[in-house]
Design a protein around this motif. Structure first.
Motif, mmCIF file in Angstrom:
data_model
loop_
_atom_site.group_PDB
_atom_site.id
_atom_site.type_symbol
_atom_site.label_atom_id
_atom_site.label_comp_id
_atom_site.label_asym_id
_atom_site.label_seq_id
_atom_site.Cartn_x
_atom_site.Cartn_y
_atom_site.Cartn_z
ATOM 1 N N ARG A 1 56.978 -37.517 6.033
ATOM 2 C CA ARG A 1 57.936 -38.452 6.286
ATOM 3 C C ARG A 1 59.290 -38.202 5.545
ATOM 4 O O ARG A 1 60.311 -38.550 6.093
ATOM 5 N N ASP A 2 59.039 -37.863 4.131
ATOM 6 C CA ASP A 2 60.536 -37.359 3.411
ATOM 7 C C ASP A 2 61.099 -36.103 4.107
ATOM 8 O O ASP A 2 62.178 -36.140 4.213
ATOM 9 N N VAL A 3 60.166 -35.136 4.586
ATOM 10 C CA VAL A 3 60.982 -34.031 5.338
ATOM 11 C C VAL A 3 61.433 -34.398 6.522
ATOM 12 O O VAL A 3 62.631 -33.834 6.811
ATOM 13 N N ARG A 4 60.822 -35.367 7.307
ATOM 14 C CA ARG A 4 61.761 -35.743 8.446
ATOM 15 C C ARG A 4 63.165 -36.492 8.106
ATOM 16 O O ARG A 4 63.984 -36.169 8.886
ATOM 17 N N LEU A 5 63.007 -37.290 7.080
ATOM 18 C CA LEU A 5 64.238 -37.862 6.581
ATOM 19 C C LEU A 5 65.319 -36.759 6.154
ATOM 20 O O LEU A 5 66.357 -36.685 6.502
ATOM 21 N N ALA A 6 64.874 -36.041 5.174
ATOM 22 C CA ALA A 6 65.548 -34.911 4.996
ATOM 23 C C ALA A 6 66.356 -33.882 5.894
ATOM 24 O O ALA A 6 67.206 -33.512 5.877
ATOM 25 N N ALA A 7 65.576 -33.787 7.198
ATOM 26 C CA ALA A 7 65.835 -33.014 8.223
ATOM 27 C C ALA A 7 67.292 -33.512 8.821
ATOM 28 O O ALA A 7 68.027 -33.156 9.264
ATOM 29 N N LYS A 8 67.115 -35.025 8.871
ATOM 30 C CA LYS A 8 68.190 -35.887 9.415
ATOM 31 C C LYS A 8 69.350 -35.698 8.762
ATOM 32 O O LYS A 8 70.520 -35.404 9.141
ATOM 33 N N LEU A 9 69.200 -35.736 7.247
ATOM 34 C CA LEU A 9 70.208 -35.697 6.134
ATOM 35 C C LEU A 9 70.937 -34.241 6.210
ATOM 36 O O LEU A 9 72.188 -34.287 5.918
ATOM 37 N N LEU A 10 70.310 -33.356 6.599
ATOM 38 C CA LEU A 10 70.624 -31.955 6.783
ATOM 39 C C LEU A 10 71.220 -31.229 7.986
ATOM 40 O O LEU A 10 71.189 -30.298 8.096
ATOM 41 N N ASN A 11 71.412 -32.364 8.859
ATOM 42 C CA ASN A 11 71.736 -31.959 10.278
ATOM 43 C C ASN A 11 70.753 -30.961 10.891
ATOM 44 O O ASN A 11 71.267 -30.181 11.919
ATOM 45 N N ILE A 12 69.623 -31.141 10.887
ATOM 46 C CA ILE A 12 68.544 -30.409 11.574
ATOM 47 C C ILE A 12 68.603 -31.029 12.821
ATOM 48 O O ILE A 12 68.241 -32.418 13.325
ATOM 49 N N PRO A 13 68.257 -30.182 14.154
ATOM 50 C CA PRO A 13 68.294 -30.648 15.402
ATOM 51 C C PRO A 13 67.317 -31.781 15.669
ATOM 52 O O PRO A 13 66.155 -31.392 15.351
ATOM 53 N N ASP A 14 67.430 -32.647 16.817
ATOM 54 C CA ASP A 14 66.431 -33.564 17.199
ATOM 55 C C ASP A 14 65.333 -32.732 17.726
ATOM 56 O O ASP A 14 64.189 -33.299 17.598
ATOM 57 N N SER A 15 65.612 -31.773 18.427
ATOM 58 C CA SER A 15 64.586 -31.052 19.165
ATOM 59 C C SER A 15 63.389 -30.671 18.223
ATOM 60 O O SER A 15 62.264 -30.437 18.411
ATOM 61 N N ILE A 16 63.769 -30.240 16.873
ATOM 62 C CA ILE A 16 63.104 -29.905 15.860
ATOM 63 C C ILE A 16 62.313 -31.015 15.235
ATOM 64 O O ILE A 16 61.159 -31.131 15.009
ATOM 65 N N ILE A 17 63.108 -32.182 14.711
ATOM 66 C CA ILE A 17 62.374 -33.304 14.275
ATOM 67 C C ILE A 17 61.543 -33.961 14.986
ATOM 68 O O ILE A 17 60.514 -34.489 14.430
ATOM 69 N N ASN A 18 61.743 -34.029 16.345
ATOM 70 C CA ASN A 18 60.907 -34.782 17.298
ATOM 71 C C ASN A 18 59.674 -33.964 17.686
ATOM 72 O O ASN A 18 58.763 -34.749 18.447
ATOM 73 N N ARG A 19 59.521 -32.657 17.523
ATOM 74 C CA ARG A 19 58.549 -31.901 18.277
ATOM 75 C C ARG A 19 57.106 -32.235 17.374
ATOM 76 O O ARG A 19 57.208 -32.453 16.173
ATOM 77 N N GLU A 20 56.099 -31.926 18.127
ATOM 78 C CA GLU A 20 54.923 -32.335 17.577
ATOM 79 C C GLU A 20 54.434 -31.033 16.617
ATOM 80 O O GLU A 20 54.700 -29.753 16.746
ATOM 81 N N PRO A 21 54.077 -31.351 15.212
ATOM 82 C CA PRO A 21 54.291 -30.173 14.219
ATOM 83 C C PRO A 21 52.987 -29.219 14.724
ATOM 84 O O PRO A 21 51.739 -29.713 15.124
ATOM 85 N N THR A 22 53.156 -28.016 14.437
ATOM 86 C CA THR A 22 52.415 -26.866 14.759
ATOM 87 C C THR A 22 52.587 -25.645 14.036
ATOM 88 O O THR A 22 53.771 -25.408 13.833
#
Length: 255
Positions: free
Chosen positions: A167-188
């Motif tokens: 969950r920290d990585v997800r928040l970090a991704a938002k703070l670092l301008n990572i696209p939603d397509s990556i943030i919201n995809r199922e981890p694999t």
């Protein structure tokens, strides 16, 4: 973790990466991207640490169309102009054929983990040529239960995300301008078609996050996590670790 604390920790990680590279008498960093959130966050940290001396590497090997789309979304979002591409499909196919022909009973997982080891071999070839260190992408959950390939994605120089929960990585991704397509995809880990992390582990990252945060989880979840941690001990202690979030905040290093 609160957003303010995470921002401070991400700033620390950027400085820590710089410091470790200098201490190793190297010039920059190399990170492999997969289209997933963890590698995207590490790529963003790499660019902040060494804006003029980083190498982002895309290594397709039976990768999905979604992997490719997310990779392209990341390149656009972070304005990455120079992404190295090393296609490992032919190399992996040759290795897989040799193993199938010469090793009786070679397992599906062993073959899949060969992809991770080929990718790490590639990253180290690039890193050595560019006088750089290889950044790992494993987070706290993966590291704790051993959900990584020994001498594959676990065989790195630095592991920046080691103390960040999913969950920290997800928040970090938002703070670092990572696209939603990556943030919201199922981890694999893209080990094989339609493979997902959580189906393979047996439960969600949220439950691992809760357990590692000291929250109450079902006893069967606790026992499973403890078991996975115990049997994967041999995989750990291979890479240098940053200070914990707690220690950084306790020492008021940002005050």
């Amino acid at each position: 973790m609160k957003e303010r604390e995470l921002k401070e920790y991400l700033d620390y990680l950027v400085g820590w990466i710089k410091e470790e590279v200098i201490k190793a008498n190297q010039k920059g960093v190399v990170v492999g991207i997969s289209g997933g959130i963890d590698s995207a966050v590490v790529a963003a940290l790499a660019i902040k640490a060494f804006p003029n001396n980083y190498s982002v590497v895309w290594m397709p090997c039976e990768s999905s169309e979604l992997d490719l789309k997310c990779k392209n979304d990341l390149l656009e979002s972070l304005s990455i102009k120079n992404c190295l591409e090393v296609n490992l499909l032919e190399t992996f196919s040759c290795l897989k054929n040799e193993l199938n022909n010469n090793v009786e009973g070679i397992s599906k997982l062993a073959l899949a983990n060969s992809k991770a080891r080929l990718r790490m071999t590639t990253l180290y070839s690039i890193a050595q040529s560019k006088n750089s260190l290889v950044l790992g992408t494993d987070n706290a959950c993966e590291w704790h239960i051993g959900y990584f390939t020994k001498f594959g994605d676990g065989g790195v120089d630095l592991v920046p995300l080691l103390y960040l929960l999913k969950r920290d990585v997800r928040l970090a991704a938002k703070l670092l301008n990572i696209p939603d397509s990556i943030i919201n995809r199922e981890p694999t880990a893209s080990l094989w078609e339609n493979q997902t992390d959580e189906s393979e582990i047996g439960f969600s990252y949220d439950l691992i996050d809760d357990y590692l945060s000291g929250l109450k989880v079902d006893n069967n979840v606790k026992e499973r996590i403890d078991f996975l941690h115990k049997i994967s001990e041999h995989k750990r202690n291979l890479a240098k670790k940053p200070q914990t979030i707690k220690d950084i905040l306790k020492n008021n290093i940002f005050k």
